[in-house]
Design an enzyme around this catalytic site. Structure first.
Site, short mmCIF file in Angstrom:
data_model
loop_
_atom_site.label_atom_id
_atom_site.label_comp_id
_atom_site.label_asym_id
_atom_site.label_seq_id
_atom_site.Cartn_x
_atom_site.Cartn_y
_atom_site.Cartn_z
N GLU A 106 75.09 27.16 33.71
CA GLU A 106 75.11 28.59 34.03
C GLU A 106 73.73 29.23 33.95
OE1 GLU A 106 77.26 27.02 32.14
OE2 GLU A 106 79.32 27.54 32.76
N PHE A 168 91.13 31.27 22.91
CA PHE A 168 90.33 30.17 23.44
C PHE A 168 89.21 30.70 24.35
CE2 PHE A 168 89.64 26.87 26.76
CZ PHE A 168 89.01 25.96 25.94
N GLN A 169 88.00 30.31 24.08
CA GLN A 169 86.80 30.68 24.84
C GLN A 169 86.60 32.19 24.91
OE1 GLN A 169 86.85 28.33 28.54
NE2 GLN A 169 85.71 26.76 27.43
N LYS A 218 91.11 38.21 32.49
CA LYS A 218 91.85 37.34 33.41
C LYS A 218 93.08 38.05 33.97
CE LYS A 218 93.40 32.55 33.75
NZ LYS A 218 93.44 31.25 33.07
N MET A 530 50.58 24.55 26.98
CA MET A 530 50.12 25.86 26.50
C MET A 530 50.17 25.92 24.98
SD MET A 530 48.77 28.63 27.21
CE MET A 530 48.91 29.32 28.86
C1 LIG Z 1 52.17 32.23 29.23
C2 LIG Z 1 52.05 33.64 29.74
C3 LIG Z 1 50.81 34.23 29.84
C4 LIG Z 1 50.67 35.50 30.41
N1 LIG Z 1 49.41 36.01 30.59
C5 LIG Z 1 49.26 37.15 31.30
C6 LIG Z 1 47.96 37.62 31.66
O1 LIG Z 1 46.93 37.04 31.34
N2 LIG Z 1 47.88 38.75 32.41
C7 LIG Z 1 49.01 39.43 32.83
O2 LIG Z 1 48.90 40.42 33.55
N3 LIG Z 1 50.23 39.01 32.46
C8 LIG Z 1 50.38 37.89 31.75
N4 LIG Z 1 51.65 37.46 31.44
C9 LIG Z 1 52.80 38.26 31.88
C10 LIG Z 1 53.06 39.41 30.91
O3 LIG Z 1 53.73 38.92 29.78
C11 LIG Z 1 53.92 40.52 31.60
O4 LIG Z 1 55.10 39.96 32.10
C12 LIG Z 1 53.20 41.18 32.75
O5 LIG Z 1 51.90 41.56 32.41
C13 LIG Z 1 54.00 42.41 33.17
O6 LIG Z 1 53.50 42.92 34.36
P1 LIG Z 1 53.96 44.36 34.86
O7 LIG Z 1 53.79 45.35 33.76
O8 LIG Z 1 53.25 44.60 36.13
O9 LIG Z 1 55.50 44.12 35.26
P2 LIG Z 1 56.87 44.56 34.54
O10 LIG Z 1 56.94 44.06 33.17
O11 LIG Z 1 57.94 44.16 35.49
O12 LIG Z 1 56.78 46.13 34.49
C14 LIG Z 1 56.81 46.87 35.68
C15 LIG Z 1 56.78 48.35 35.33
O13 LIG Z 1 56.83 49.07 36.56
C16 LIG Z 1 57.85 50.05 36.49
N5 LIG Z 1 58.39 50.23 37.84
C17 LIG Z 1 59.30 49.46 38.47
N6 LIG Z 1 59.56 49.94 39.69
C18 LIG Z 1 58.79 51.04 39.83
C19 LIG Z 1 58.62 51.98 40.87
N7 LIG Z 1 59.30 51.88 42.03
N8 LIG Z 1 57.76 53.01 40.69
C20 LIG Z 1 57.08 53.15 39.52
N9 LIG Z 1 57.22 52.28 38.49
C21 LIG Z 1 58.05 51.24 38.65
C22 LIG Z 1 58.87 49.52 35.52
O14 LIG Z 1 59.62 50.57 34.94
C23 LIG Z 1 57.99 48.78 34.51
O15 LIG Z 1 57.57 49.61 33.48
C24 LIG Z 1 51.81 36.21 30.84
C25 LIG Z 1 53.07 35.63 30.70
C26 LIG Z 1 53.20 34.36 30.17
C27 LIG Z 1 54.57 33.75 30.09
C1 LIG Z 2 62.60 28.25 26.64
C2 LIG Z 2 61.23 28.26 26.04
N1 LIG Z 2 60.99 27.56 24.92
C3 LIG Z 2 59.75 27.55 24.39
C4 LIG Z 2 58.73 28.26 24.96
C5 LIG Z 2 57.33 28.25 24.35
N2 LIG Z 2 56.37 27.64 25.29
C6 LIG Z 2 55.58 28.36 26.11
S1 LIG Z 2 54.62 27.44 27.10
C7 LIG Z 2 55.22 26.02 26.43
C8 LIG Z 2 54.74 24.67 26.89
C9 LIG Z 2 55.12 24.38 28.30
O1 LIG Z 2 54.88 23.03 28.55
P1 LIG Z 2 54.98 22.46 30.01
O2 LIG Z 2 56.25 22.87 30.64
O3 LIG Z 2 54.70 21.02 30.00
O4 LIG Z 2 53.83 23.28 30.77
P2 LIG Z 2 52.24 23.19 30.50
O5 LIG Z 2 51.90 24.29 29.55
O6 LIG Z 2 51.92 21.86 29.97
O7 LIG Z 2 51.64 23.45 31.85
C10 LIG Z 2 56.17 26.29 25.42
C11 LIG Z 2 56.87 25.27 24.63
C12 LIG Z 2 59.05 29.01 26.12
N3 LIG Z 2 58.15 29.77 26.73
N4 LIG Z 2 60.30 28.96 26.64
#
Ligand SMILES: Cc1cc2nc3c(=O)[nH]c(=O)nc-3n(C[C@H](O)[C@H](O)[C@H](O)COP(=O)(O)OP(=O)(O)OC[C@H]3O[C@@H](n4cnc5c(N)ncnc54)[C@H](O)[C@@H]3O)c2cc1C
Ligand SMILES: Cc1ncc(C[n+]2csc(CCOP(=O)(O)OP(=O)(O)O)c2C)c(N)n1
Ligand SMILES: [Mg+2]
Length: 629
Positions: A106, A168-169, A218, A530
């Site tokens: 799912e 159940f469930q 259901k 990472m």
């Molecule tokens: C490993 C990892 C590393 C990351 N590193 C970075 C990084 O280096 N740099 C980076 O930028 N991000 C990074 N991120 C992503 C970060 O965590 C956020 O998800 C991201 O920065 C959010 O971007 P956002 O605010 O544009 O989008 P969202 O979180 O989607 O926010 C969008 C905003 O816009 C508003 N909005 C939506 N529609 C409208 C509309 N029509 N008009 C006006 N407002 C609206 C919403 O209300 C919301 O507040 C990383 C993520 C991971 C998993």
């Molecule tokens: C469901 C989940 N569990 C744990 C993490 C923490 N986490 C972030 S990046 C990462 C490593 C990802 O490894 P891989 O998929 O091999 O990608 P790589 O960073 O090597 O490119 C982990 C464990 C996560 N983001 N999501």
């Protein structure tokens, strides 16, 4: 404007043309053969026919499907079980109107519906049974919630007479998902089904989009009620999805913009959601303001535009982070100042006034205090602001940013000699080149996700699908399957790590059965990369539980009846990518990349945005260069 484009016009049964694929009900379990689907059409689904407008007596289960068809739903992703069996039984009558994709878990259904929604801008739909089916959706619901993705989740629930008896469930799924849905409902009677689903679609797609869950007992599915096709938008007292910024605040914003010498646009996901890319381009070209993007904003503004600077934040471009710290005005458009974006808040953009355009009041002044908050749709604001701001040039500021780039541009290492080593950056740069920057790329989470953001230049919105806020490993493959249903004419590429791919690799079986064509690039570094990088930088190089052994991914693909390839040198990349493009059906490429490479630059968590860890200079062959060929 928002993501919600769910139509209230029905998609109606009409006899399938002889050329159409057989209804899902008649399909066997094997792969569905056939050509790549036509853009804008779900294979096997007949759309655009005439609606039957009269009220009819139907079971609750039938009403569910009528309601979905009335919302324009063409495809749903799901998995059956006891409490949702009446709905599944009724589905057989609707299989020429709505295609059902049987997932293997799912969580996969949730991510597929999410990927479909992100790629199309429409509301995605996922279905599961009660208890374990519903709880398996939870990660996907939270993923959609964090990134404001419109998805309607439908779960079966035990009969209303059994509620609260630990039958159940039985799981209190509305209780479980309360904090991770925009709204949720428990439906106990047949008469509530149609109006509730109507509201659910409206809520999911309007204002700040988000996931809505409808838990349907259901016995409500089994009872008979009257189906009336919906008319008009539902009335929800107190729900104001379209706020409008007052004129005097718009004037203040225009004044600040006209008088700024070092302004910067921070373009976020809201630009993509609002479809406001062209309006943004007109605004910045007139006011001559450079544009930095969040991860989720990438593609909202063309990466190859001269005013595009690239990504901000933890793994953003060094010059972007420096420019933010030097700016005298930040114009934040549809972004929420995530901590990955700001670094240490106390020292964030200390010289800048701030304008924040945001549709959700709860985001305003949450992380960063702003001078002018425009509570409105970003597209509408840009439409009003552009005629009001002065046309001017800001050459000194543009020149300053160019100087900040200086020799610090880390990007574009493709000019380096091929020493036989394969770097992830090479693979992703080559993918960008070989797909002419036009692919719909769906990433997983980790180092490869950041390298994709850095090396694949997106010029178009909705062509990067990635889990930003929750950072959900296992997202990519199922989300890509959903995205392919949304954009059947697109070349879809999964970029996943060896770790995350294994979390939902069972969906290879779904891709095979449904005849879905996606190309999969596994950036296989033998580590949870990472986390390994953080261990290298901040935990004394102690690699606790991050070296990871994987199955033979090529054989895994083949075991599913799909094609697989392995690439170990850069010289092999192009041939493998071309072969994947030319091969029908899903193809997996196992790219064996350098194992202990890291993503640079990096702002350590909680550090000042300008305090970045930079790529070490030799002996690493990845030398920083200002060249951007
Ligand atoms: C490993 C990892 C590393 C990351 N590193 C970075 C990084 O280096 N740099 C980076 O930028 N991000 C990074 N991120 C992503 C970060 O965590 C956020 O998800 C991201 O920065 C959010 O971007 P956002 O605010 O544009 O989008 P969202 O979180 O989607 O926010 C969008 C905003 O816009 C508003 N909005 C939506 N529609 C409208 C509309 N029509 N008009 C006006 N407002 C609206 C919403 O209300 C919301 O507040 C990383 C993520 C991971 C998993
Ligand atoms: C469901 C989940 N569990 C744990 C993490 C923490 N986490 C972030 S990046 C990462 C490593 C990802 O490894 P891989 O998929 O091999 O990608 P790589 O960073 O090597 O490119 C982990 C464990 C996560 N983001 N999501
Ligand atoms: Mg890895």
């Amino acid at each position: 404007m928002t993501d919600g484009k769910a139509s209230i016009v029905g998609v109606i049964a009409k006899p399938a043309s002889p050329a159409a694929a057989p209804p899902a009900a008649q399909r066997g379990p094997g792969p569905v053969p056939g050509p790549v689907p036509v853009p804008g059409a779900i294979p096997g689904v007949v759309s655009g026919a005439v609606i039957d407008t009269g009220p009819r007596r139907l079971t609750g289960a039938e009403i569910i499907w009528e309601a979905l068809a009335a919302e324009g739903v063409e495809v749903v992703f799901g998995y059956p079980g006891g409490a949702i069996m009446p709905a599944y039984d009724a589905m057989l009558k609707y299989s020429d109107r709505i295609r059902h994709v049987l997932v293997r878990h799912e969580q996969g259904a949730a991510h597929m519906a999410d990927g479909y929604a992100r790629a199309s801008g429409r509301v995605g739909v996922a279905i599961a049974t009660s208890g374990p089916g519903a709880t398996n959706l939870v990660t996907g619901i939270a993923t959609a919630m964090m990134d404001s993705v419109p998805v309607v989740f439908i779960t079966g629930q035990v009969s209303s007479t059994l509620l609260g008896t630990d039958s159940f469930q039985e799981t209190d799924v509305t209780g479980v998902t309360l904090p991770i849905t925009k709204h949720n409902y428990l439906v106990t009677s047949v008469d509530e089904i149609a109006p509730t689903l109507r509201e659910a679609f409206f809520l999911a797609g309007s204002g700040r989009p988000g996931p809505v869950l409808v838990d349907i007992c259901k016995d409500a599915q089994q009872a008979t009620g009257t189906w009336r096709p919906p008319t008009g938008a539902p009335t929800l007292p107190g729900y104001r999805p379209s706020p409008s910024a007052p004129d005097e605040l718009l004037e203040q914003a225009a004044y600040l913009i006209d008088h700024a010498e070092r302004p910067l646009v921070l373009a976020g996901h809201g630009i993509v959601k609002a479809g406001a890319g062209d309006l943004l381009r007109m605004f910045v070209e007139k006011a001559h303001v450079p544009v930095a993007s969040t991860l989720l904003g990438l593609g909202g503004f063309p990466a190859t535009h001269p005013l595009a600077l690239g990504m901000m934040g933890m793994h953003g471009e060094a010059w972007v982070n420096h420019a933010i710290q030097e700016a005298d005005l930040l114009i934040a458009l549809g972004m929420r100042f995530d901590d990955r974006v700001t670094g240490r808040l106390a020292s964030y953009a200390p010289r800048a006034r701030k304008i924040h355009v945001e549709i959700d009041r709860s985001e305003v002044n949450k992380n960063v205090k702003v001078d002018v908050a425009l509570l409105d749709d970003v597209g509408r604001v840009l439409g009003v602001l552009t005629p009001r701001v002065a046309a001017r040039r800001r050459e000194p500021w543009i020149a300053r940013i160019a100087a900040l780039k200086g020799d610090s541009a880390v990007r574009d290492i493709q000019g380096l000699p091929d020493e036989g080593r394969l770097y992830a950056a090479h693979v992703i740069h080559d993918l960008w080149r070989l797909t002419e920057g036009k692919a719909l790329v769906v990433t997983d989470v980790g180092q490869h996700q950041m390298w994709e953001a850095q090396y694949y230049k997106h010029d178009h919105p909705r062509k990067l699908v990635t889990s930003g806020g929750l950072g959900t490993m296992g997202f990519a493959l199922p989300a890509a399957i959903g995205a392919r249903f949304a954009c059947p004419g697109d070349e879809v590429w999964v970029i996943a790590g060896d770790g995350g791919f294994q979390m939902t690799s069972c969906e290879l079986s779904t891709a095979a059965q449904e005849g879905v064509k996606v190309n999969i690039a596994i950036i296989n570094n033998g580590y949870l990369g990472m986390v390994r990088q953080w261990q290298q930088f901040f935990y004394g190089g102690r690699y606790a539980a991050t070296p990871m052994r994987s199955p033979d991914f090529v054989k895994l693909a083949e075991a599913h009846g799909l094609s697989g390839m392995r690439v170990t040198t850069r010289a092999e990349v192009e041939g493998a990518v071309r072969a994947a493009q030319a091969t029908p059906g899903t193809v997996l490429i196992d790219f064996r990349v350098e194992q202990e490479d890291s993503v640079y630059p990096m702002v350590p968590s909680g550090a000042d945005l300008a305090e970045m860890i930079r790529r070490p200079q030799p002996p690493s062959p990845l030398v920083e260069t200002a060249e951007d060929p």
